[in-house]
Scaffold this motif. Sequence first.
Motif, short mmCIF file in Angstrom:
data_model
loop_
_atom_site.label_atom_id
_atom_site.label_comp_id
_atom_site.label_asym_id
_atom_site.label_seq_id
_atom_site.Cartn_x
_atom_site.Cartn_y
_atom_site.Cartn_z
N ARG A 8 0.84 -1.21 0.00
CA ARG A 8 0.00 0.00 0.00
C ARG A 8 0.87 1.26 0.00
O ARG A 8 0.57 2.24 -0.70
N GLN A 9 1.95 1.23 0.76
CA GLN A 9 2.84 2.38 0.81
C GLN A 9 3.48 2.65 -0.55
O GLN A 9 3.73 3.80 -0.91
N ALA A 10 3.71 1.57 -1.31
CA ALA A 10 4.32 1.71 -2.63
C ALA A 10 3.31 2.05 -3.72
O ALA A 10 3.68 2.21 -4.88
N GLY A 11 2.03 2.16 -3.34
CA GLY A 11 1.02 2.57 -4.31
C GLY A 11 0.19 1.46 -4.92
O GLY A 11 -0.56 1.68 -5.87
N HIS A 12 0.28 0.26 -4.38
CA HIS A 12 -0.52 -0.84 -4.91
C HIS A 12 -2.01 -0.59 -4.64
O HIS A 12 -2.41 -0.31 -3.51
N THR A 13 -2.82 -0.69 -5.67
CA THR A 13 -4.25 -0.40 -5.52
C THR A 13 -5.13 -1.64 -5.66
O THR A 13 -6.35 -1.55 -5.51
N GLY A 14 -4.52 -2.79 -5.94
CA GLY A 14 -5.30 -4.02 -6.10
C GLY A 14 -5.78 -4.57 -4.78
O GLY A 14 -5.44 -4.07 -3.69
N LYS A 15 -6.58 -5.62 -4.86
CA LYS A 15 -7.14 -6.24 -3.66
C LYS A 15 -6.05 -6.98 -2.89
O LYS A 15 -5.21 -7.67 -3.48
N ILE A 16 -6.06 -6.84 -1.58
CA ILE A 16 -5.13 -7.56 -0.72
C ILE A 16 -5.95 -8.31 0.32
O ILE A 16 -6.77 -7.72 1.02
N ARG A 17 -5.70 -9.61 0.40
CA ARG A 17 -6.42 -10.43 1.37
C ARG A 17 -5.40 -11.12 2.27
O ARG A 17 -4.45 -11.73 1.80
N LEU A 18 -5.61 -11.02 3.58
CA LEU A 18 -4.73 -11.62 4.57
C LEU A 18 -5.49 -12.75 5.26
O LEU A 18 -6.51 -12.52 5.90
N ILE A 19 -4.99 -13.97 5.11
CA ILE A 19 -5.65 -15.14 5.70
C ILE A 19 -4.78 -15.68 6.83
O ILE A 19 -3.60 -15.96 6.63
N SER A 20 -5.36 -15.83 8.01
CA SER A 20 -4.60 -16.30 9.17
C SER A 20 -5.39 -17.34 9.95
O SER A 20 -6.60 -17.17 10.18
N GLU A 21 -4.70 -18.40 10.35
CA GLU A 21 -5.35 -19.42 11.16
C GLU A 21 -5.61 -18.91 12.58
O GLU A 21 -6.49 -19.40 13.27
N GLU A 22 -4.83 -17.93 13.01
CA GLU A 22 -5.05 -17.36 14.34
C GLU A 22 -6.30 -16.48 14.33
O GLU A 22 -6.71 -15.98 13.28
N THR A 23 -6.85 -16.27 15.51
CA THR A 23 -8.11 -15.51 15.61
C THR A 23 -7.89 -14.08 16.05
O THR A 23 -8.85 -13.36 16.35
#
Length: 400
Positions: A8-23
Amino acid sequence: MNVAAALRQAGHTGKIRLISEETVLPYHRPPLSKAYLKGEATRESLYLRAPAFYETNAIDVMLGERVARIDAEAKVATLADGRAIAWEVLILATGSIARRLDCPGADLSGVQTLRDLKDADALRAHIGAGRRLVIVGAGYVGLEVAASARALGCEVTILEREPRILARVACEELSGFFHRYHADHGVTFRTGASVAALHGENGAVSAVELADGETIPCDAVLVGIGGSPCDSLAIDAGLRCDNGVIVDLAGRTSIPDIYAIGDMTRRPMPHYGNRMFRLESVPNAVDQAKAVAADIMGLPLPAPDLPWFWSDQYDLKLQIAGVPFDADRQIVRHTPGKENSFAIFHLSGDQVVAVEAVNAAGEFVAGKKLIMTAQPVDIDRLADSSIPAKMLLASAQGSQ
């Protein structure tokens, strides 16, 4: 999370999804064995970013979700419940998994590892004044937990199968110092000791039996015998792996559009002839995250930092720069007028390849710069502790 923020800091505008097994949201792990274990830090204070950061930066966070399979050809990640998540670029950051004891009683209640927040909460419930903790493994995590447990009034015994503590990660001089310091703070050590079995009462651990027949009563056991790369997903997906996922300096794996960072990777070491090595440290993961984001955005890769590590125990701050590959001598520099302040420089010929500094930040900084610039040093001046560390750097630069 660091990759997402860097993108995001570099200007990326696409979708970003973060998947984590932790809650829980991504958090700092080093305090788990120190401030958090002692009750000096809250769960919220550990967060890498405030919850609002993810919404503000349009990062879709999926917590409590486990990725069961990766189809590299179809570019689909399948979750444990069968849902399919399509991706264009995939970044793996699954870390490492704690090794466990392979002996009778290893599954008793009160036998803990320490890798995540849930582990820390479980361990914290067993630590307090008058409680008895046995730690199996005298690595940095085990020693940090020992210091925290002693601060809370816990009786601590550390078992190490090697002849000395920190045998795999520190030189004899340093391990001897930490052994003495912990012993002075009431920690009991058993070196050359192997666990034969754990015994319990009503399903909870109550004693550790050693191979020589000695039995040590306890209320809890922390198993701190290292970790293995959590690379099963990568192996199943067909990525090249060898004690971790093999990556280049940009974090690229053997399959296009799949990157990997952190403890799960084995990466080149540019300051050591690009030999491959698996690093388990926060600075390494942050360094790799920046490189991956730059590569995805088509930007020049940032200059790789030298591997460095730290450990806080009691009033001691240990800082380590570099890895002592091919070291053929050591020079110890004690800080004049300061107790428990010294640095151990590891050299190959006349070049510093690693430095271990205890309560000696200036020595650490100077040593790190000497390693990164590959400056030859004057051995006699290095051995003279009366010469300030910053002068060693100036002397080496002037010799070019």
